[in-house]
Design a protein around this motif. Structure first.
Motif, PDB file in Angstrom:
ATOM      1  N   LYS A  30       0.845  -1.216   0.000  1.00 15.44           N
ATOM      2  CA  LYS A  30       0.000   0.000   0.000  1.00 15.44           C
ATOM      3  C   LYS A  30       0.871   1.254   0.000  1.00 15.44           C
ATOM      4  N   ILE A  31       1.924   1.229   0.790  1.00 15.88           N
ATOM      5  CA  ILE A  31       2.823   2.394   0.873  1.00 15.88           C
ATOM      6  C   ILE A  31       3.418   2.694  -0.507  1.00 15.88           C
ATOM      7  N   LEU A  32       3.767   1.635  -1.219  1.00 16.84           N
ATOM      8  CA  LEU A  32       4.387   1.818  -2.536  1.00 16.84           C
ATOM      9  C   LEU A  32       3.412   2.349  -3.581  1.00 16.84           C
ATOM     10  N   SER A  43      -3.067   8.561   7.454  1.00 11.68           N
ATOM     11  CA  SER A  43      -4.531   8.572   7.330  1.00 11.68           C
ATOM     12  C   SER A  43      -4.966   7.883   6.047  1.00 11.68           C
ATOM     13  N   MET A  44      -4.232   8.169   4.951  1.00  5.71           N
ATOM     14  CA  MET A  44      -4.576   7.560   3.659  1.00  5.71           C
ATOM     15  C   MET A  44      -4.433   6.039   3.736  1.00  5.71           C
ATOM     16  N   LEU A  45      -3.358   5.588   4.374  1.00  7.12           N
ATOM     17  CA  LEU A  45      -3.120   4.147   4.508  1.00  7.12           C
ATOM     18  C   LEU A  45      -4.216   3.501   5.357  1.00  7.12           C
ATOM     19  N   ILE A  52      -6.766   0.588   4.148  1.00 10.50           N
ATOM     20  CA  ILE A  52      -6.913  -0.662   4.891  1.00 10.50           C
ATOM     21  C   ILE A  52      -8.381  -0.901   5.245  1.00 10.50           C
ATOM     22  N   LYS A  53      -9.020   0.184   5.659  1.00 12.03           N
ATOM     23  CA  LYS A  53     -10.442   0.099   6.022  1.00 12.03           C
ATOM     24  C   LYS A  53     -11.260  -0.390   4.824  1.00 12.03           C
ATOM     25  N   GLU A  54     -10.952   0.205   3.668  1.00 10.92           N
ATOM     26  CA  GLU A  54     -11.689  -0.158   2.458  1.00 10.92           C
ATOM     27  C   GLU A  54     -11.463  -1.614   2.072  1.00 10.92           C
TER      28      GLU A  54
END
Lengths: 160, 167
Positions: free
Chosen positions: B112-114, B157-159, B163-165
């Motif tokens: 996700k970070i990438l 926050s974006m990460l 993750i939530k999604e």
């Protein structure tokens, strides 16, 4: 979706186009990211001002803020001046009050210096004089603050 | 600088400063207010600017003022939405991150970070994956420390949202 940043971190031409042409798809977060970058990047701020060379792209405010700006500057200067001198007056008043009530007097009972003893009489006379001076000074301060119209000093519109 | 000279400067650059403020905040009244604030700040530090760099210097002050305004507006919104999401987390027994960590592991977060884009990509890789300090990131990328901190905060926050999604 437009790319606003190159991989090297600088703003893309698309970002400048979107800004200059007030692209409605540019979100608040994207505008914040752009402004954050422009606040430290010399290269991009120069590119941005170059994009705004064309006078037809500039938006003129309905009324010039020239007079309001000068008024705000004068208010700020006055406020700084008042704050600076009010602090000095308060500090000086405290120093005189402390002096007059004897906080700065040296405990001569425990001291052995003959030189200090010679100042005893003069210290008391100075204290009395200081008391008189403090009373006069306090009255003068009251007169000054009584005559100042503080309505003009406050500035509720100022955010800073 | 004399008042008359400064008035001339306002006349010369008012349109530019107003345009920059408006393009950033997209609110006429706020742009007017920020334009005034820009010139008031400029007057205070006018001695530190050379004539030939005046335009870029004023543009920099204007973008800074706009940035501060947008930042406080954004933070207010985020604070509100975070309050709501915290309530959601309380309702569930485990937070999404905990569930995600339990099921998929750190490798998925790395992926996700990438996927993050600039201005969050490099900052996130250096902070989350390479575990570099804010000072080191700030020096390596030439960005102010505060900006790096903000970008890390937003990237996190974006990460969390990603993750939530996923869960």
């Amino acid at each position: 979706m437009k790319e606003l940043f190159y991989a090297d971190g600088h703003l893309t031409d698309d970002a400048f186009l979107a800004l200059v042409h007030n692209d409605e798809n540019l979100t608040e977060l994207e505008r914040l990211e752009i402004s954050e970058h422009l606040s430290f990047c010399d290269e991009c701020i120069i590119r941005y001002t170059a994009c705004l060379e064309d006078d037809s792209l500039l938006i003129a405010p309905m009324l010039s803020s020239q007079e309001t700006i000068i008024k705000r500057i004068k208010e700020r200067v006055r406020r700084v001046f008042v704050n600076k001198y009010a602090t000095m007056i308060v500090a000086a008043s405290f120093a005189i009050i402390f002096w007059s009530i004897g906080i700065f007097n040296i405990d001569l009972e425990n001291g052995s210096g003959k030189t200090l003893n010679s100042f005893v009489g003069s210290t008391y006379s100075i204290s009395e004089k200081a008391n008189d001076f403090t009373t006069k000074f306090s009255n003068a301060i009251k007169d000054i603050f009584g005559s100042i119209d503080l309505r003009g000093v406050s500035n509720t519109n100022e955010k800073e | 600088m004399t008042t008359e000279k400064f008035k001339t400067l306002i006349c010369q650059y008012e349109k530019l400063v107003f345009t920059i403020c408006y393009q950033m905040v997209r609110d006429y009244q706020e742009a007017e207010n920020l334009t005034q604030e820009t010139f008031v700040s400029a007057f205070t530090h006018i001695d530190s600017c050379r004539e030939d760099t005046m335009k870029a210097w004023l543009a920099r002050i204007a973008t800074n003022k706009a940035k501060d305004h947008l930042k406080s507006a954004y933070n207010r919104k985020v604070a509100l939405s975070q309050d709501m999401s915290e309530m959601d987390v309380i309702r569930q027994e485990n937070s999404p991150e905990q569930l995600y960590m339990g099921e998929e592991g750190a490798q998925r977060i790395k992926e996700k970070i990438l996927t993050l884009k600039e201005p969050y990509s490099k900052v996130s890789i250096m902070f989350f994956l390479e575990e570099k300090s804010i000072d080191a990131i700030s020096a390596a990328l030439g960005r102010p420390k505060k900006t790096v901190q903000t970008q890390i905060y937003r990237a996190r926050s974006m990460l969390q949202q990603m993750i939530k999604e996923d869960t």
